[in-house]
Design a protein around this motif. Sequence first.
Motif, PDB file in Angstrom:
ATOM      1  N   THR A 209       0.854  -1.187   0.000  1.00 29.26           N
ATOM      2  CA  THR A 209       0.000   0.000   0.000  1.00 29.26           C
ATOM      3  C   THR A 209       0.889   1.235   0.000  1.00 29.26           C
ATOM      4  OG1 THR A 209      -1.657  -1.194   1.303  1.00 29.26           O
ATOM      5  CG2 THR A 209      -1.893   1.194   1.158  1.00 29.26           C
ATOM      6  N   LYS A 210       0.763   2.030  -1.047  1.00 31.11           N
ATOM      7  CA  LYS A 210       1.601   3.217  -1.163  1.00 31.11           C
ATOM      8  C   LYS A 210       1.156   4.287  -0.178  1.00 31.11           C
ATOM      9  CE  LYS A 210       3.340   6.536  -4.566  1.00 31.11           C
ATOM     10  NZ  LYS A 210       3.438   6.814  -6.016  1.00 31.11           N
ATOM     11  N   GLY A 211       2.121   4.893   0.487  1.00 33.69           N
ATOM     12  CA  GLY A 211       1.842   5.995   1.400  1.00 33.69           C
ATOM     13  C   GLY A 211       2.675   7.205   1.030  1.00 33.69           C
ATOM     14  N   ASP A 251      -1.100   1.889  -6.869  1.00 29.94           N
ATOM     15  CA  ASP A 251       0.184   2.405  -7.319  1.00 29.94           C
ATOM     16  C   ASP A 251       1.287   1.770  -6.476  1.00 29.94           C
ATOM     17  OD1 ASP A 251       2.396   3.830  -8.091  1.00 29.94           O
ATOM     18  OD2 ASP A 251       1.556   5.812  -7.685  1.00 29.94           O
ATOM     19  N   LYS A 252       2.178   1.042  -7.121  1.00 26.89           N
ATOM     20  CA  LYS A 252       3.240   0.330  -6.395  1.00 26.89           C
ATOM     21  C   LYS A 252       4.613   0.964  -6.619  1.00 26.89           C
ATOM     22  CE  LYS A 252       0.085  -2.780  -5.378  1.00 26.89           C
ATOM     23  NZ  LYS A 252      -0.551  -2.861  -4.062  1.00 26.89           N
ATOM     24  N   THR A 253       4.651   2.283  -6.856  1.00 26.88           N
ATOM     25  CA  THR A 253       5.923   2.962  -7.059  1.00 26.88           C
ATOM     26  C   THR A 253       6.268   3.822  -5.835  1.00 26.88           C
ATOM     27  OG1 THR A 253       5.022   5.007  -8.011  1.00 26.88           O
ATOM     28  CG2 THR A 253       5.332   3.126  -9.500  1.00 26.88           C
ATOM     29  N   THR A 257       3.206  11.792  -5.911  1.00 31.95           N
ATOM     30  CA  THR A 257       2.257  12.171  -6.955  1.00 31.95           C
ATOM     31  C   THR A 257       1.542  13.467  -6.592  1.00 31.95           C
ATOM     32  OG1 THR A 257       0.393  10.956  -5.979  1.00 31.95           O
ATOM     33  CG2 THR A 257       1.858   9.730  -7.461  1.00 31.95           C
ATOM     34  N   ASP A 258       1.083  14.174  -7.628  1.00 34.28           N
ATOM     35  CA  ASP A 258       0.284  15.379  -7.409  1.00 34.28           C
ATOM     36  C   ASP A 258      -1.029  15.035  -6.724  1.00 34.28           C
ATOM     37  OD1 ASP A 258       2.188  17.020  -8.530  1.00 34.28           O
ATOM     38  OD2 ASP A 258       1.303  16.971 -10.537  1.00 34.28           O
ATOM     39  N   HIS A 281       8.146  16.199  -0.004  1.00 34.65           N
ATOM     40  CA  HIS A 281       7.073  15.276  -0.399  1.00 34.65           C
ATOM     41  C   HIS A 281       7.722  13.934  -0.718  1.00 34.65           C
ATOM     42  CE1 HIS A 281       3.565  14.382  -3.453  1.00 34.65           C
ATOM     43  NE2 HIS A 281       3.556  13.581  -2.402  1.00 34.65           N
ATOM     44  N   LYS A 282       7.379  12.905   0.050  1.00 38.46           N
ATOM     45  CA  LYS A 282       7.988  11.596  -0.117  1.00 38.46           C
ATOM     46  C   LYS A 282       6.922  10.508  -0.239  1.00 38.46           C
ATOM     47  CE  LYS A 282      12.086  12.807   2.631  1.00 38.46           C
ATOM     48  NZ  LYS A 282      12.893  12.444   3.816  1.00 38.46           N
ATOM     49  N   ALA A 283       7.339   9.368  -0.794  1.00 37.23           N
ATOM     50  CA  ALA A 283       6.421   8.244  -0.952  1.00 37.23           C
ATOM     51  C   ALA A 283       7.163   6.930  -0.789  1.00 37.23           C
ATOM     52  CB  ALA A 283       5.747   8.296  -2.324  1.00 37.23           C
ATOM     53  N   GLY A 284       6.447   5.918  -0.343  1.00 41.42           N
ATOM     54  CA  GLY A 284       7.002   4.576  -0.225  1.00 41.42           C
ATOM     55  C   GLY A 284       5.876   3.574  -0.193  1.00 41.42           C
ATOM     56  N   VAL A 285       6.181   2.328  -0.541  1.00 34.74           N
ATOM     57  CA  VAL A 285       5.160   1.281  -0.547  1.00 34.74           C
ATOM     58  C   VAL A 285       5.291   0.455   0.725  1.00 34.74           C
ATOM     59  CG1 VAL A 285       4.184  -0.696  -1.763  1.00 34.74           C
ATOM     60  CG2 VAL A 285       5.180   1.202  -3.062  1.00 34.74           C
TER      61      VAL A 285
END
Length: 347
Positions: A209-211, A251-253, A257-258, A281-285
């Motif tokens: 689950t992308k956060g 989304d598994k990247t 994202t905007d 702004h950061k993201a991880g799965v």
Amino acid sequence: MKVDYFVVGLGLAGVAFCEELRQANKSFLVFDNNSQQASMVAAGMYNPVILKRFTEVWMAKEQLAIAKPYYKELERLLNVKLDYTIKLYRRFASIEEQNLWFNASDKPNLEPYLSTKLVSNSNPHIDAPFNLGEVYHAGRVDTTALISNYKSYLKNHSQLVSDGFQHDLLQLDGEKLQYQNHEAKHMVFCEGFGLKHNPYFNHLPLNGTKGEVLTVNVPNLKIDYALKSGVFIMPNTTEDYYVGATYNRFDKTNTPTDNGKTELITKLNTFLKASLEVTSHKAGVRPTVNDRRPLVGTHLKYKNLHVLNGLGSRGVMISPYAAKQLFNHIENKQPLNSEITINRFRV
């Protein structure tokens, strides 16, 4: 190099298992290539209550009892501050939510964690007409400082291989494992969402689950507590705050994202009455499982291959507990908690 254990992955799960090994005087070598970022992206907040539904986090008491001394020991080992006690408030959106809170606080398993006194809001930049409820035993672990300092510690002790791990180069030879010029008795995979590419454990139902999280600058807010409503906002520095998090199952990247940014700001603006500037702004799965329990256990065929994964969004609190479970299972033949063993998925 000949060691007792290979550990693949150095997120929260990998660090926790390494600590079990270190304290038991087991030799180990860690393979890590920074491919999975969920632990580094995480804001690191922990608390014993699921604030969306006012229910107890699974085995919260047991997890906290292990986690608090675990982080204290890591602070001593690394000589860095990691665990910050912080007040956590839940913003009520209605009288009905207040009533649900009070009903929950009457339950024996939640009574130690939920205050029965409403907290009035005096901050002009927070909209909370129905007041706040305080959650006890909450805090924040600086996961970035934890992982970066732990990597430095391992490098200094020649226990870290930073060019990743290639599964096809692993040779399974009876009671020993051979990888390039290294040999071990056991291997533990702590790869996070990277487990999907692991030929030994990719059959496990790891969803991912992308956060996404933001750091925002709000000069006039001046709160020293974490606040949970549609999203949480938590102090980082005097004027900077963490805001999170999104939950995207498709989304598994690791790419921000905007849409994620817009979602967080929109939810934040439902209760924040102040101008803000996004500074990060950061993201991880996150490695998630449908039943919200970790994936812990030993391969059915290869008895020296093990997995420690599926910690989801609560890795800060659950990783020391899950690591201890796996270590005692391997070394002391103790049975795993039936709710976390990978055997629950055998047909």
